[in-house]
Design an enzyme around this catalytic site. Structure first.
Site, PDB file in Angstrom:
ATOM      1  N   GLU B 329       3.973 -15.634   8.498  1.00 15.71           N
ATOM      2  CA  GLU B 329       4.305 -14.410   9.227  1.00 15.71           C
ATOM      3  C   GLU B 329       5.683 -14.575   9.896  1.00 15.71           C
ATOM      4  OE1 GLU B 329       1.821 -13.833  12.612  1.00 15.71           O
ATOM      5  OE2 GLU B 329       2.450 -11.750  12.929  1.00 15.71           O
ATOM      6  N   HIS B 422      -2.692  19.554 -22.718  1.00 20.81           N
ATOM      7  CA  HIS B 422      -1.378  19.006 -22.358  1.00 20.81           C
ATOM      8  C   HIS B 422      -0.356  19.340 -23.449  1.00 20.81           C
ATOM      9  CE1 HIS B 422      -3.698  16.606 -19.513  1.00 20.81           C
ATOM     10  NE2 HIS B 422      -2.596  16.090 -18.998  1.00 20.81           N
TER      11      HIS B 422
END
Lengths: 432, 432
Positions: B329, B422
């Site tokens: 971290e 489509h």
């Protein structure tokens, strides 16, 4: 198909019912998924193979049969007819071109005290992309997931795609070749997600998993989130088509655009919103006409019946409010001047502007990603993009002189937070 | 405190043990959290008030007593002594200045076919920020969560912070004033997360929840993810301090930097990595000396004993590999020329370069965010930033002519995916 009007007394309630959809809240399903993940973590390959035989009826007898060699991907591409090869290549090129503009670069500046501050951008090392199998095994999904990862600079892109009974769409393999996917495993479901998240003897552990899947995949992604990154929890696909009854609108175009969403699956959502009652009726008629010719009419009809709607709004302001309320995955603006609406649209995954931009173009080859936030999550999330495959580290480099005033400030605040070691650590720097 | 060397035969195993930490895998805890969320969804305010009385021993008798008025926030700020007021203001200004550079803007381009493509960037409408209460109720956390949201343009920032026995750190309220938080509720735990995610009669529903909390908060955030966005699942805080035994190093500085992490809580992790056995011994001695004077020595000693380590590496290459493996971290590079290492560091939340940049400066006032990816998640995630409070919508606007070649490509690919609607939707555009 449901017809609503914002003037209905119970509109609010009807809308809430229309939009209600919760992914993954079935305790039995969650339990099954947790169990699969635990088994894969403990036993690795053995369980992945076993579950693939069981759920996908895959004939493989060993894990090595579940990996597709690079040369087979290349062969799949080479064997396409020229028209398809060209179409897939055009799509890949356009997707790549668009996504290159999303690349974030490292930046740095020096503040007035002489301290350097910045943000370093790094690609992820290794990612897993989930490509649905069976019914919805789409080569376009391979491109949409893998290309942003490669543009970001990810070295290892591991693709998983289930192959029910061992059968795979060769176009999916061709797309993997085109998108430079590094390894392909024909596994799916929660077992594939678990294998990618924790690694097995054969399957490398990844840092992030992207791509949509069924409810088992969605539940597994949620469960492994934290162990790895995930893109989002995908729900069923949706479109909202908006029009205002202008002369240039064509009911058959609007109808087929709605149907191109509804044909996906029985829980897909197609919503038409218009300011014109006449247009609403015309589109309803056009949908019926188009359904008569549609191979997947059965699926589309089911989707429209259960989750579709034609909604009449009073005016554009109501239309815009409704769009923002729904935060649709796909939004088509079938209006003469769509630019006039853009500033007021706050929430949508992708916005298809004007009458010559059907969702289908965006699904395949416009360039932007077709993996988009569903179920209203466009309120807080974005299309899949290069930014999903890059991450940032803050850079802080204080000079000796520049450190002192900051250390003094940190000392004061640390004392008020009762963090004495923090305060001392800061004090050492300004007292030196 | 554990001492390891990469030369140890069992180094790999020891390292794995050192880093082992799983958040939220206790089924009992998950069950409790799910139950709290379900109750809050169903009963709203009533349950939130009840649980706040029960878990926080808060004396409030009604929900309205759990909201802090804006004027009380202003008063809290006004009542600070000048030194603290100035320190807090400096911190807020610097955090704001840094985060302004993270703002993403809408962009658009026109392709060779005359189609417009782009990405619209929009702030989230409303976010919830979780600020831990009790022991770890830090004004700095308020600034680090709220300022990026405000810089992003979020209109409504709703803060929740538990107030055990009704007691709150007035600096937390002052910081909320400074950061222009819109509303503050003194609630916490899973009930606060649930209230923000689903809304109650008094607490507005938000689009995203950020900020760290205890394991209940972490589990609740995971559970509501999808309903709302979340930043990350936070684990215990960690630092990795790296040095190479150079002449300018001071063992007492290195020791206090490690302790400033260890004093946070009993599961905080402080790891020192060095190429010098002599320095390792010096730092160990310095830690013991510093502990003797530390008010929170008891907590720090516990943290160091269970999760701390002093690790000897052979050379810089090994050190860098270890850093990337751990993906810390916070990473402090206590070396003469930290720039030489930066290119090879792929994974870290924030990188503190050189000897005058202790983590404490970054915690309060350097400018970059102190909410950072923990437990190795820097492999795939980033510090909290403005990008967490903005999202993107794709923009696609095809011209009539530019649409035709794309529609042709989409038609070909849609046919291969068996999506007839489509294909027709695309065909309508190029046959028109």
């Amino acid at each position: 198909m449901r017809k609503l009007s914002t003037q209905d007394a119970d509109f609010e309630q009807q809308l809430t019912e229309l939009l209600a959809f919760e992914t993954v809240n079935d305790p039995q399903l969650l339990h099954t998924v947790d169990d699969i993940i635990a088994q894969v973590r403990q036993h690795g390959d053995e369980v992945v193979l076993h579950l693939t035989q069981q759920f996908d009826q895959h004939p493989a007898q060993s894990m090595s049969e579940l990996e597709i060699a690079q040369e087979d991907l290349a062969k799949a591409f080479a064997s396409l007819d020229d028209e398809v090869k060209a179409a897939l290549s055009t799509a890949a090129e356009r997707v790549s071109e668009f996504h290159k503009r999303q690349v974030q670069e490292t930046w740095e500046y020096t503040d007035a005290l002489g301290n350097r501050l910045g943000q370093k951008v790094t690609p992820l090392d290794r990612v897993g992309i989930y490509v649905p199998g069976g019914l919805a095994s789409y080569p376009s999904s391979v491109l949409m997931n893998a290309i942003p990862a490669k543009v970001a600079g990810v070295k290892d892109v591991i693709m998983v795609v289930p192959a029910p009974k061992g059968v795979l769409n060769p176009l999916v393999l061709a797309a993997a070749h085109l998108a430079q996917v590094d390894r392909v495993f024909t596994i799916g479901g929660a077992q594939a997600v678990a294998a990618l998240a924790y690694g097995t003897q054969s399957i490398p552990q990844v840092d992030k998993i992207t791509g949509p899947g069924n409810k088992y995949v969605a539940a597994a992604k949620r469960a492994v989130f934290g162990q790895v990154g995930i893109d989002m929890i995908a729900g069923p696909s949706e479109v909202l088509v908006y029009a205002e009854g202008e002369a240039a609108d064509r009911a058959d175009w609007l109808a087929i655009d709605l149907l191109s969403q509804a044909e996906h699956d029985r829980i897909a959502q197609a919503i038409f919103v218009t300011t014109s009652a006449e247009q609403l009726a015309d589109v309803e008629t056009a949908i019926d006409a188009a359904l008569a010719e549609l191979p997947k009419a059965d699926i589309a009809r089911d989707a429209l019946r259960h989750r579709g709607a034609l909604i009449l709004v009073k005016d554009r302001a109501e239309g815009l409010a409704l769009i923002n309320r729904i935060a649709p995955e796909h939004l088509e603006l079938s209006v003469d001047t769509p630019d006039d609406l853009i500033d007021d649209i706050r929430h949508a995954g992708a916005i298809f502007m004007g009458r010559h931009t059907p969702e289908a173009i965006g699904d395949y080859c416009a360039g932007p990603n077709h993996v988009l936030p569903t179920s209203g999550t466009a309120r807080f999330s974005s299309p899949l993009g290069v930014y999903d495959f890059q991450k940032k580290s803050s850079l802080i480099y204080c000079s000796e002189a520049g450190s002192k005033p900051l250390a003094k400030t940190a000392d004061i605040l640390a004392q008020r937070e009762d963090l004495d070691a923090h305060a001392r650590s800061a004090r050492y720097r300004y007292e030196s």
